[in-house]
Design a protein around this motif. Structure first.
Motif, PDB file in Angstrom:
ATOM      1  N   PRO A 155      21.789  30.743   9.735  1.00 50.24           N
ATOM      2  CA  PRO A 155      22.975  31.527  10.120  1.00 50.24           C
ATOM      3  C   PRO A 155      23.533  32.402   9.007  1.00 50.24           C
ATOM      4  CG  PRO A 155      23.167  29.287  10.931  1.00 50.24           C
ATOM      5  CD  PRO A 155      21.961  29.310  10.042  1.00 50.24           C
ATOM      6  N   ASP A 156      23.530  31.928   7.759  1.00 49.23           N
ATOM      7  CA  ASP A 156      24.091  32.746   6.686  1.00 49.23           C
ATOM      8  C   ASP A 156      23.236  33.976   6.425  1.00 49.23           C
ATOM      9  OD1 ASP A 156      22.064  31.131   5.722  1.00 49.23           O
ATOM     10  OD2 ASP A 156      22.929  30.957   3.718  1.00 49.23           O
ATOM     11  N   GLN A 157      21.908  33.825   6.493  1.00 46.35           N
ATOM     12  CA  GLN A 157      21.032  34.978   6.305  1.00 46.35           C
ATOM     13  C   GLN A 157      21.153  35.939   7.481  1.00 46.35           C
ATOM     14  OE1 GLN A 157      16.809  34.175   6.120  1.00 46.35           O
ATOM     15  NE2 GLN A 157      16.352  36.106   5.092  1.00 46.35           N
ATOM     16  N   ALA A 158      21.234  35.396   8.696  1.00 49.96           N
ATOM     17  CA  ALA A 158      21.392  36.241   9.883  1.00 49.96           C
ATOM     18  C   ALA A 158      22.687  37.043   9.808  1.00 49.96           C
ATOM     19  CB  ALA A 158      21.375  35.384  11.149  1.00 49.96           C
ATOM     20  N   ALA A 159      23.765  36.414   9.309  1.00 50.07           N
ATOM     21  CA  ALA A 159      25.041  37.122   9.176  1.00 50.07           C
ATOM     22  C   ALA A 159      24.928  38.278   8.196  1.00 50.07           C
ATOM     23  CB  ALA A 159      26.130  36.147   8.711  1.00 50.07           C
ATOM     24  N   GLU A 167      28.535  48.686  13.940  1.00 46.00           N
ATOM     25  CA  GLU A 167      29.352  47.787  14.754  1.00 46.00           C
ATOM     26  C   GLU A 167      28.824  47.703  16.181  1.00 46.00           C
ATOM     27  OE1 GLU A 167      34.019  47.220  16.160  1.00 46.00           O
ATOM     28  OE2 GLU A 167      33.475  48.783  14.711  1.00 46.00           O
ATOM     29  N   ARG A 168      28.369  48.815  16.738  1.00 45.16           N
ATOM     30  CA  ARG A 168      27.859  48.821  18.112  1.00 45.16           C
ATOM     31  C   ARG A 168      26.615  47.944  18.235  1.00 45.16           C
ATOM     32  NH1 ARG A 168      23.860  51.184  20.585  1.00 45.16           N
ATOM     33  NH2 ARG A 168      23.320  52.432  18.758  1.00 45.16           N
ATOM     34  N   VAL A 169      25.704  48.063  17.256  1.00 42.04           N
ATOM     35  CA  VAL A 169      24.474  47.266  17.291  1.00 42.04           C
ATOM     36  C   VAL A 169      24.795  45.787  17.072  1.00 42.04           C
ATOM     37  CG1 VAL A 169      22.258  46.840  16.143  1.00 42.04           C
ATOM     38  CG2 VAL A 169      23.029  49.188  16.539  1.00 42.04           C
ATOM     39  N   ARG A 170      25.734  45.496  16.166  1.00 43.71           N
ATOM     40  CA  ARG A 170      26.130  44.102  15.926  1.00 43.71           C
ATOM     41  C   ARG A 170      26.641  43.457  17.208  1.00 43.71           C
ATOM     42  NH1 ARG A 170      28.443  45.779  10.744  1.00 43.71           N
ATOM     43  NH2 ARG A 170      30.484  45.976  11.750  1.00 43.71           N
ATOM     44  N   LEU A 171      27.463  44.195  17.938  1.00 48.49           N
ATOM     45  CA  LEU A 171      28.013  43.669  19.189  1.00 48.49           C
ATOM     46  C   LEU A 171      26.891  43.369  20.176  1.00 48.49           C
ATOM     47  CD1 LEU A 171      30.229  43.019  21.228  1.00 48.49           C
ATOM     48  CD2 LEU A 171      30.406  45.485  21.700  1.00 48.49           C
ATOM     49  N   ASN A 218      27.711  30.016  14.790  1.00 48.56           N
ATOM     50  CA  ASN A 218      27.296  29.751  13.411  1.00 48.56           C
ATOM     51  C   ASN A 218      27.151  31.038  12.613  1.00 48.56           C
ATOM     52  OD1 ASN A 218      27.250  26.991  13.648  1.00 48.56           O
ATOM     53  ND2 ASN A 218      25.087  26.887  14.202  1.00 48.56           N
ATOM     54  N   ILE A 219      26.538  32.044  13.229  1.00 52.52           N
ATOM     55  CA  ILE A 219      26.356  33.328  12.546  1.00 52.52           C
ATOM     56  C   ILE A 219      27.713  33.970  12.275  1.00 52.52           C
ATOM     57  CG2 ILE A 219      25.439  35.672  12.789  1.00 52.52           C
ATOM     58  CD1 ILE A 219      23.121  34.443  14.417  1.00 52.52           C
ATOM     59  N   MET A 220      28.598  33.914  13.246  1.00 49.37           N
ATOM     60  CA  MET A 220      29.944  34.482  13.062  1.00 49.37           C
ATOM     61  C   MET A 220      30.666  33.804  11.904  1.00 49.37           C
ATOM     62  SD  MET A 220      30.733  36.879  15.424  1.00 49.37           S
ATOM     63  CE  MET A 220      32.462  36.781  15.871  1.00 49.37           C
ATOM     64  N   ASN A 221      30.474  32.502  11.765  1.00 46.99           N
ATOM     65  CA  ASN A 221      31.136  31.750  10.698  1.00 46.99           C
ATOM     66  C   ASN A 221      30.771  32.260   9.310  1.00 46.99           C
ATOM     67  OD1 ASN A 221      32.829  29.792  11.902  1.00 46.99           O
ATOM     68  ND2 ASN A 221      31.071  28.576  12.510  1.00 46.99           N
ATOM     69  N   TYR A 222      29.571  32.795   9.167  1.00 45.97           N
ATOM     70  CA  TYR A 222      29.095  33.235   7.861  1.00 45.97           C
ATOM     71  C   TYR A 222      29.424  34.694   7.567  1.00 45.97           C
ATOM     72  CZ  TYR A 222      26.517  28.956   6.829  1.00 45.97           C
ATOM     73  OH  TYR A 222      26.185  27.659   6.528  1.00 45.97           O
ATOM     74  N   VAL A 227      34.663  41.763   9.112  1.00 48.61           N
ATOM     75  CA  VAL A 227      33.599  42.081  10.068  1.00 48.61           C
ATOM     76  C   VAL A 227      33.648  41.114  11.243  1.00 48.61           C
ATOM     77  CG1 VAL A 227      31.095  42.225  10.395  1.00 48.61           C
ATOM     78  CG2 VAL A 227      32.125  43.040   8.263  1.00 48.61           C
ATOM     79  N   GLU A 228      33.875  39.852  10.938  1.00 46.23           N
ATOM     80  CA  GLU A 228      33.949  38.818  11.976  1.00 46.23           C
ATOM     81  C   GLU A 228      35.058  39.135  12.985  1.00 46.23           C
ATOM     82  OE1 GLU A 228      36.186  34.710  12.058  1.00 46.23           O
ATOM     83  OE2 GLU A 228      34.542  34.649  10.628  1.00 46.23           O
ATOM     84  N   SER A 229      36.226  39.543  12.493  1.00 45.01           N
ATOM     85  CA  SER A 229      37.362  39.831  13.369  1.00 45.01           C
ATOM     86  C   SER A 229      37.077  41.015  14.291  1.00 45.01           C
ATOM     87  CB  SER A 229      38.616  40.111  12.530  1.00 45.01           C
ATOM     88  OG  SER A 229      38.971  38.988  11.760  1.00 45.01           O
ATOM     89  N   MET A 230      36.500  42.081  13.724  1.00 45.82           N
ATOM     90  CA  MET A 230      36.180  43.260  14.525  1.00 45.82           C
ATOM     91  C   MET A 230      35.138  42.933  15.585  1.00 45.82           C
ATOM     92  SD  MET A 230      36.248  46.563  11.952  1.00 45.82           S
ATOM     93  CE  MET A 230      34.999  45.911  10.848  1.00 45.82           C
ATOM     94  N   LEU A 231      34.116  42.161  15.186  1.00 49.27           N
ATOM     95  CA  LEU A 231      33.057  41.826  16.126  1.00 49.27           C
ATOM     96  C   LEU A 231      33.588  40.930  17.244  1.00 49.27           C
ATOM     97  CD1 LEU A 231      30.155  41.977  16.990  1.00 49.27           C
ATOM     98  CD2 LEU A 231      29.589  40.178  15.344  1.00 49.27           C
ATOM     99  N   MET A 232      34.425  39.957  16.896  1.00 50.48           N
ATOM    100  CA  MET A 232      34.985  39.076  17.917  1.00 50.48           C
ATOM    101  C   MET A 232      35.851  39.858  18.900  1.00 50.48           C
ATOM    102  SD  MET A 232      35.278  36.217  19.391  1.00 50.48           S
ATOM    103  CE  MET A 232      34.482  35.081  18.243  1.00 50.48           C
TER     104      MET A 232
END
Length: 349
Positions: A155-159, A167-171, A218-222, A227-232
């Motif tokens: 998860p940390d590497q994926a993050a 941002e569009r691709v991340r979503l 798990n990925i979001m946690n890392y 970035v986490e807030s915007m993606l959520m």
């Protein structure tokens, strides 16, 4: 020989409290006391993140007293007896030792590589690359391929890889990860061909479970907090129910307040004091009191003094320290040493 040497140690020698060392430090001391070739043989069988952490600890090791080395050797000999009395080269020993150290799921891949002689191939080879390299490799691939790669990696590497995309691709990728359930062996075979590597799969293998809500959480946690807030927020706008499900499974720093006292004590043994102080700088009073309440009186007083003496620090430094502690907590949870609870109150790891 090692036991005989330890038995001959002077009775008046001051014993070092090995409990003061965390797992990485004990590993570094053990490896530094071996020959270069023996240490290299051990390091080559570790995961990339483990090699990085142990290597940094070895490079930064300054206090290398005989008392400390002897204490680590004694602990190692005591623990090794739990696995095998036959010898260190037995396959049974390797399986038991790795499973005990890493957990059944994580140990499985390493056992296959070590016992069966398989090297890092295909998707496994990506674990040794930095996030920018992996992002460049998969950038022009189909989103479904990108999803499988991200779900397969830690998860940390994926993050870190996700942070390289827009941002569009991340979503889009996070939504795909959350909805992924399993991948057929043929799909993994095809993906390894794309990576121009051979896949050492077995005929009739079962579909691989990967992806899903927990993987997304798990990925979001890392991810970095911003970035986490915007993606959520974007996930909630696209699928409010899915966003809430991911949020319920996420474990954030404030959730440490729900961990029992024993769990907090186990976590604290693995955390460097300077990291803890930076993390507590941004903690609320209840969480701060809980953590300090699980320290010795003297240690708690020292931490309070350091907090009072510390001037203003950047929010990013506080968040980075909290993320580091959360990573330690998740690792301990994976090993079954602590129990973490998500926002929804159910078992997280």
């Amino acid at each position: 020989m090692a036991e005989q040497a330890l038995a001959k140690a002077p009775a008046q020698a001051k014993a070092f409290d090995v409990a003061k060392l965390n797992g990485i430090e004990k590993t570094a001391i053990l490896l530094l006391s071996l020959s270069e070739s023996d240490a290299a043989q051990i390091l080559k069988n570790l995961e990339p993140k483990q090699v990085q952490k142990v290597g940094m600890a070895m490079a930064g090791m300054r206090d290398f007293s005989q008392e400390k080395v002897s204490a680590v050797h004694r602990l190692f000999l005591e623990q090794i007896k739990q696995f095998s009395s036959i010898g260190l080269n037995s396959e049974d020993f390797v399986r038991k030792a790795l499973t005990h150290a890493l957990g059944e799921d994580k140990a499985g891949n390493l056992i296959e590589q070590i016992v069966m002689g398989h090297g890092a191939k295909g998707l496994d080879s990506l674990k040794w690359m930095d996030a920018r390299q992996v992002a460049n490799i998969i950038r022009n691939e189909h989103p479904q391929i990108q999803t499988i790669v991200l779900s397969y990696l830690e998860p940390d590497q994926a993050a870190q890889i996700l942070s390289q995309f827009t941002e569009r691709v991340r979503l889009d990728l996070m939504l795909r990860i959350a909805n992924l359930e399993e991948v057929q062996p043929a799909a993994l075979q095809e993906l390894n061909d794309i990576m121009e590597k051979q896949f050492a799969g077995q005929s009739g293998a079962q579909a691989a479970k990967m992806g899903g809500l927990k993987a997304a959480a798990n990925i979001m946690n890392y991810m970095d907090t911003g970035v986490e807030s915007m993606l959520m927020e974007s996930i909630r706008e696209t699928d409010e129910e899915l966003g809430q499900q991911i949020q319920d499974l996420m474990f954030v720093f404030e959730n440490l307040a729900d961990v029992d006292d024993r769990g907090i004590q186990v976590i604290l043994r693995e955390v460097q004091q300077d990291v803890l102080i930076r993390a507590l700088k941004g903690a609320d009073d209840a969480l701060r009191d809980k953590i300090l309440g699980n320290m010795s009186k003297r240690q708690a007083e020292l931490v309070r003094d350091d907090l009072e003496a510390m001037g203003p620090i950047r929010l990013s430094e506080v968040e980075a320290a909290q993320k580091e502690i959360l990573a330690i907590a998740r690792k301990l949870a994976d090993a079954g040493e602590v129990m973490l609870g998500g926002g929804g109150g159910e078992e997280f790891l």
